[in-house]
Design an enzyme around this catalytic site. Structure first.
Site, short mmCIF file in Angstrom:
data_model
loop_
_atom_site.label_atom_id
_atom_site.label_comp_id
_atom_site.label_asym_id
_atom_site.label_seq_id
_atom_site.Cartn_x
_atom_site.Cartn_y
_atom_site.Cartn_z
CG ASP A 124 -11.73 -26.51 98.63
OD1 ASP A 124 -10.65 -26.69 99.22
OD2 ASP A 124 -12.07 -25.41 98.15
CD GLU B 155 -6.65 -22.84 98.36
OE1 GLU B 155 -5.70 -22.07 98.11
OE2 GLU B 155 -7.35 -23.37 97.47
#
Length: 405
Positions: A78, A173
């Protein structure tokens, strides 16, 4: 595939995570990159490749010897919610000569070595920047590109001796949920490294202890024409609370091991207000002092306006150093491999947290390696392709040394 082509392909995927979402992953588009990576892993003959229901991708580079440790390498798919990751249009500066780099002339966005001195260490590097409209995605697609380039090297060089190598790519994350569903038993490594740092010569095995403090302030609203002795303005109390914490312990005035209070959200009205802070310290005893100062500030204001201020402390993560010091060889082999390659090893405390911190406390010791990326989370993000290539060399050297020791 060259690491440059690999990185450019990965950043073409919009994988921005969402703080508002309650699903796992927080955005389905992260799974799209995960599916692509899983297929690429199968092409490179990795075993046990799968993407689980939470979007996490696992795989094993099968060993050709049972010598050495089973090492793991992890990166996240991400990108930050702080800036768009859609339609990334990268710009490549070949053989950088130290000049001011124009990111977007129309928006007057430039990378000046006087403002960004780390550029002075990247002379003759190939550098990738944004076009000033999105982030780049080096955080952490540079890490993914490094790990996948290691996998390709091993596929093309079967003579390279190694035990099983475990790799994983996580979701979310950037919103603090990267290890929420990570299956350590499935991963099955002796220890691992997140590949999610900056300068390739830096590595990390200590990070902040982290708490969030939510300050609830209760006021009393009256008509302003009849307010004397009656009104209790929650916004005024909020302003006073923050000012009483002082200017010395804020992100913009601290560095290195210095901790801080960070007020990142403030909203409300006369009758009620909420302040939300991040509290960060490497030393837990100093963290307690930050919390004590906040609580004593609230106590003082409550002597003036009874029960007007209440604080809720929320634990977020801990300093992985307390775990890593028990297995010092996994840090030492970073330093040794860097010196073998003529690099300049610099252990550096992280002024933040990593997936590695969470994993360390879950039983998988996990220091952090650099990727060659800089200025994360915004339109000024850039990366050194030259350092990414060095990252591949570093991991291969660490694996080689682990077998030979």
């Amino acid at each position: 595939m060259k690491i440059e082509s690999r990185f450019l392909k990965y950043i073409s995927f919009d994988t921005q995570s969402s703080e508002e979402s309650t699903t796992s992953p927080s955005t389905d588009k992260q799974k799209v990159l995960g599916e692509f990576l899983a297929e690429e892993m199968r092409i490179l003959k990795l075993q046990d490749v799968m993407q689980d229901e939470y979007g996490i991708v696992y795989g094993t580079i099968p060993g050709n010897t049972d010598q050495g440790d089973v090492m793991g390498f992890i990166a996240h798919m991400d990108t930050s919610p702080d800036a768009s990751g859609e339609n990334v249009n990268p710009q490549i500066i070949r053989n950088y000569n130290g000049q001011v780099i124009t990111i977007n002339d129309e928006k007057k966005m430039y990378l000046d070595p006087e403002e960004y001195p780390e550029l002075k260490n990247l002379i003759h590097h190939d550098i990738i920047t944004t076009d000033g409209t999105t982030l780049l995605g080096a955080d952490d697609k540079a890490g993914i590109a490094i790990i996948m380039s290691v996998a390709e090297y091993m596929y093309r060089h079967p003579e390279f001796k190694h035990n099983d190598i475990k790799i994983a790519f996580t979701c979310d994350e950037e919103v603090g949920r990267g290890t929420e569903h990570f299956n350590i038993e499935r991963f099955n490594a002796d220890y691992a490294y997140t590949v999610d740092g900056g300068d390739i010569n830096q590595y990390n095995f200590e990070n902040f202890n982290a708490y969030k403090a939510i300050v609830h302030i209760t006021g009393q609203s009256f008509h302003t024409g009849d307010a004397k002795g009656k009104m209790v303005n929650a916004l005024t109390i909020a302003r006073n609370f923050d000012s009483m914490l002082g200017e010395a312990n804020r992100p913009e005035t601290t560095e290195g091991y210095e901790g801080f209070y960070h007020l990142y959200d403030m909203h409300g009205d006369v009758s009620g207000a909420t302040l939300t802070y991040l509290l960060r310290e490497h030393d837990m005893s100093k963290m307690h002092k930050l919390m004590e100062r906040m609580s004593s500030t609230a106590d003082y204001l409550n002597t003036i306006h009874e029960n007007s201020v209440q604080i809720e402390y929320v634990h977020q993560y801990d300093n992985m150093k307390d775990i890593i010091v028990k297995v010092p060889h996994i840090v030492e082999q970073i330093d040794i491999a860097m010196r073998d390659l003529g690099m300049d090893p610099r252990p550096t405390p992280i002024r933040g947290g990593t997936d590695g911190a969470m994993l360390s406390y879950k039983g998988l010791p996990c220091p952090n390696l650099g990727t060659g990326g800089y200025n994360y989370h915004g339109e000024y993000e850039y990366a050194s392709l030259t350092q990414m290539k060095k990252g591949v060399e570093l991991i291969l050297r660490m694996i080689k040394n682990n077998i030979e020791d």
